[in-house]
Every structure is written in structure tokens, then in C-alpha cells.
Design a protein around this motif. Sequence first.
Motif, short mmCIF file in Angstrom:
data_model
loop_
_atom_site.label_atom_id
_atom_site.label_comp_id
_atom_site.label_asym_id
_atom_site.label_seq_id
_atom_site.Cartn_x
_atom_site.Cartn_y
_atom_site.Cartn_z
N TYR A 145 0.88 -1.21 0.04
CA TYR A 145 0.01 0.11 -0.13
C TYR A 145 0.88 1.23 0.07
O TYR A 145 0.56 2.28 -0.84
CB TYR A 145 -0.86 -0.17 1.13
CG TYR A 145 -2.08 -0.83 1.06
CD1 TYR A 145 -3.12 -0.60 -0.12
CD2 TYR A 145 -2.58 -1.88 1.81
CE1 TYR A 145 -4.31 -1.34 -0.33
CE2 TYR A 145 -3.55 -2.63 1.80
CZ TYR A 145 -4.44 -2.22 0.57
OH TYR A 145 -5.73 -3.10 0.45
N PHE A 149 0.98 3.95 -2.84
CA PHE A 149 0.55 5.27 -2.46
C PHE A 149 1.56 6.36 -2.93
O PHE A 149 1.34 7.35 -3.65
CB PHE A 149 0.38 5.54 -1.29
CG PHE A 149 0.33 6.60 -0.75
CD1 PHE A 149 -0.92 7.55 -0.76
CD2 PHE A 149 1.21 7.77 -0.19
CE1 PHE A 149 -1.18 8.80 -0.42
CE2 PHE A 149 0.96 8.84 0.24
CZ PHE A 149 -0.08 9.56 0.03
N LEU A 379 1.66 10.09 3.60
CA LEU A 379 0.52 9.26 4.05
C LEU A 379 0.01 9.45 5.56
O LEU A 379 -0.98 9.58 5.78
CB LEU A 379 1.13 7.82 3.81
CG LEU A 379 -0.20 6.68 4.07
CD1 LEU A 379 -1.23 6.82 3.24
CD2 LEU A 379 0.28 5.26 3.90
N LEU A 452 -6.12 5.31 0.20
CA LEU A 452 -5.88 4.23 -0.80
C LEU A 452 -6.82 3.78 -1.71
O LEU A 452 -6.61 2.75 -2.56
CB LEU A 452 -5.09 2.94 -0.19
CG LEU A 452 -4.03 3.57 0.99
CD1 LEU A 452 -3.21 2.38 1.68
CD2 LEU A 452 -2.97 4.41 0.22
#
Length: 568
Positions: A145, A149, A379, A452
Amino acid sequence: MLVQLSVENVAIIEKLTMELEDGLNILTGETGAGKSILIDAVNILLGGRVSRDIIRTGEEKAKVEAVFQVPERLCGVLNNMGIDGGEDGMLIVSRQFTTSGKNICRVNGSLVTVAQLKEIGEYLIDIHGQNDNQSLLRNQAQIDYLDKFSGGGLLKEREEYRELLEKYREIEKKISELTEKEKERARLEDLYRYQVNEIEAANLKKGEDIELLQQSKLLANAEEIIEAFNSAYTCLAGEDELVPGAIEQVQKAQAALNNIADLDPDFGTISETLVEISDRLEEIARKIRNKREEINYDPALQQEVEERLALIENLKRKYGNTVEEIILYMEDAKKKLEEVSDVEGRLAELRRQKNELDDLLYKKAQNIHNMRVKAAEELKVKITEQLKDLEMPKAEFLVEVRFDDSRNYTENGLDAIEFLISPNPGEGLKPLSKIASGGEMARIMLAIKTILADVDETGVLIFDEIDTGVSGKAALKVGEKLLEISAKHQVICITHHAQIASLAKAHYRISKETIGERTVARVEKLDGAGREKEVARLLSGDESANTAKLAREMIKKGMDLRKKQNAG
């Protein structure tokens, strides 16, 4: 997308089929009506463990079946398993299980194992419940992830890194094999050297064995051959003046006919033929004499020939059926000898290549690390913002990226990555898996999924009571997040909050009723008044005019939000 779900003989569900839509699908119903049983059924369908107790009382078998639109990324997996992907783009997955423990799993009619079913399921649905081991709790999923990202640049860098790592590991394997097999190498070197020396010492020539066999045969029968030639020569040439030979007799016959040749042409022809025969016999006699003189019985030569043949036969038993094959074997042994004799040189070259790849890998890993650190900070900010909307204003989120300088290369580089969270001030950052509150875990997962959504390739997301422990205001935010995610994924959500239910594109009510002495679960797709009534029940449990009006207003606002989302 999950198109249809059918459940038979699971807990209180006797037989239930529901057709779902894209976007946000909401399931509501009173506690114990069977909502969570549907989630259990889906888990079973995805390869989860089956308890015999879940089979409806009095029944021997149960079945769960679903129809999906096939995700493109699943096609290769299906092909490797020998499963037809279906011309209509649909995938039918079913699992039947019995009280005796027997499982029958099928995908588009093909039998599959539970392990294969589980692998396929990972491409179809991601379930988020309070106590489920969700994909985001897996370390590898967190790495993937974060990398997605970060964007295409990091993914490209990671792919190049993995190609280098594959070469690096292959060289490591070769070095290990050469090092571990040193004793075997020494044995092979001795063997090949012995074989080459033995064959070279024989100084073989192609076709030599055939010539020697012929020579051996002649030497072994020399006396008999000489006697035969002597007898043949005597018959042709005669013996002294006492015994005339065939040549002399033919010549006499020719002379007799020659005297009368002028009397008849045929007589002359016969006479001429006899001349030719005489000449031919003389030629043959000369050849016989020459051959007889060539044959010389030599015991020493015969012994030498036999010893040479014995040597060749011994080599044939070891290295080939002919001299040509023995020579080819020797050439191959020379190549192998050269290979095993140059192990040190090969090891040195392999180690040089390994060092070069090590430098390249380390630089790639550093680049990947730097890109991840940057992405982790971005993030962190985005997730923290999402958590504020979800009534966790004091929550602290962190993506920890630790670089392993010891060069223990993995598929992911030299980074150890972990998502950490502190839901409340003073609690300290902990891994997601250590979060005690199911409600907090659910909201954290929802925040991450919202951020996401663009990179999450799983088409169907199921949220089981994600609103547990959430206030009305926060529930609306949860619903808005679910609606946002549903723009790119099919979302199926079980909820007890009217604020979330009012946002549904498709609303289903799960209920139960008693028929005779049995309890049966039902599912009903709600619309119009039926939906207003259910939202009102979720609001306050009564059916007053004020509650009904508020329910209509909430549903209207939900429709407006969906329209706004679609327009955006």
C-alpha cells in the motif's frame, strides 16, 4: 463486483439469495437477524474455516455460492489453475460442506482445493470486521500500500530491484553449490582425468577396431588360407611338368580349335573366347600367387593384434560401443575436466559478479528507502486528516520505515515497514494489530481505505458493523467515507446507524421469522416507504410522524450526496 450471493442451510438461513448493485450496498436489521451470518458465509466462500455447528440444525450439508464479475488481474491466476474465466466475464464460486467434514469447492464448474479458493478469494473481496485479520494488518500489505501510494516511480524502482535480486540470488546459489561440492568436485576431477588419460594412451584411430578384427581373423586362419591358395594355384598353373594346370589345358583347347577356325566363323569365335579365358585364368593365378605370398603366419603379430583388440574391448565396456563413441566420450570428458579444474577461477568470477550486483542492489534499496520515507510522511498527514473526520481528532498515525544496513536483501528491499497508531493522547504508538478497540480499528481501516481507494485493486470491500461505538455525528462521517470509497469499489456495509443507511444506493433488510418451530432468516431489498420505515427504526425505534419525516430528509440528503459525487 459481487453480483449475486446465495446461502443455503447456514445457521438460521434456510435459503436466501440476494442480488447486489455497484456502489454502496447497506445491510440493516435487528440484532440476531442473520446479518453477521451472511458475512460468515462469505468468509466460508473465500476459503475460511468451516465449523460443523454452522450447518443448519437437522441438515447434513450447506452451500454458499456467489457470482462475480471477473477482475482482470485474476484472469492469469485462473488460467494457471486451469479454470475457464468465462466468456461473459462472470465467475461462479461455490462451496458445499457437510456435517461429516467433506468440502466440495468449485469455480466456474471446475473443482478446486480450499487453498486455491482462498487464493482466488483474495482477489475478489476484502472483509473488514472488528475481529477479522484484515489485509492491512499484514506487513506485506502495508508495504504494498505504501509503495502504491508513493506512485509509479517507486513501483518501477522496486521492479528493477527485484530483477537484480533474482540475478544476485542465482549467483549466490552457484557459489554455494561450488563451495559445498568441493569434495565431489575433487572426485570428479580425478575421474575425468583418469578417463581422458586412459583413452588418450590408447591412441585410437577411427575404424581401427574393424581393421584389427579382420587382421585377427586372417592371422588365426593363416595356414588354412595358404593351403587353399596353394591348391588353387596348382589347379590353375599345374605342378612342374607332371601335372598340367587349367591354363595349359585351355591353351591346348584353343590351339586345337584355332587350326579349324577358317572352316566356320563359329569355330573362330570359340577359339577367341578360349584365348580370353586363358588370359583371365593367368591373371587370377597371379593374384592367387601374390595373395599367398602376402599371408605370413606370425605368432608375435597375432598376439599383438589380439592384445590391441582386448584393449579396445575394455574401453568399449566403459565408454562406448565403437571407437568413434569412445573418442567422443574422451572429448566430452576433457570439457568436464576443464570445468571442474577451473572452480577457483569460476568462483572468483562469480564473487566479482556478486559484488557488482551487491553494490547495485544497495543503491536501489537506498533509493527505494528514500522514496518510501517521503511517501510515509505524506501518508501520515493524509491519514491523520481522515481520522479527525472520523471522531478521532487526537489520534496519531505513523508509518515507520526502518532501513536494514546489514544488507539482508528481501523482495521489498532493505526496509522494515509498519503502520503505527496512537488512538488517544498518552497511549503511545503501537502496531495496528495491537489496537484493542474494534471501533477504533474499524475507523482506522476506513481512513486508510479512503486514502488508498485509488490504489486498492480489490473490487469488493465488506465492512461489518464498522460504526460500532461511533456517535451519530461521526457515523455520518463514516457514511460519507464509505460513499467516497464506493465511487471506485463495490462496498457492502452492515450498520446500525441511520446516518450510514440513508446514504445507500441499495438498502437490504435482514429479518427473521418463526415458521412452525423453526427460525428462518429473510432478506428484502427496500425502496420507498419500506426504506423510510427502516431508517426511522434505526433512528429511534418508533414510527412517529416526526421520525418518518426525518428519515425521508436523511434519505433525500443521501441521494443528493450521491448525485454530487457522481457529478464530481
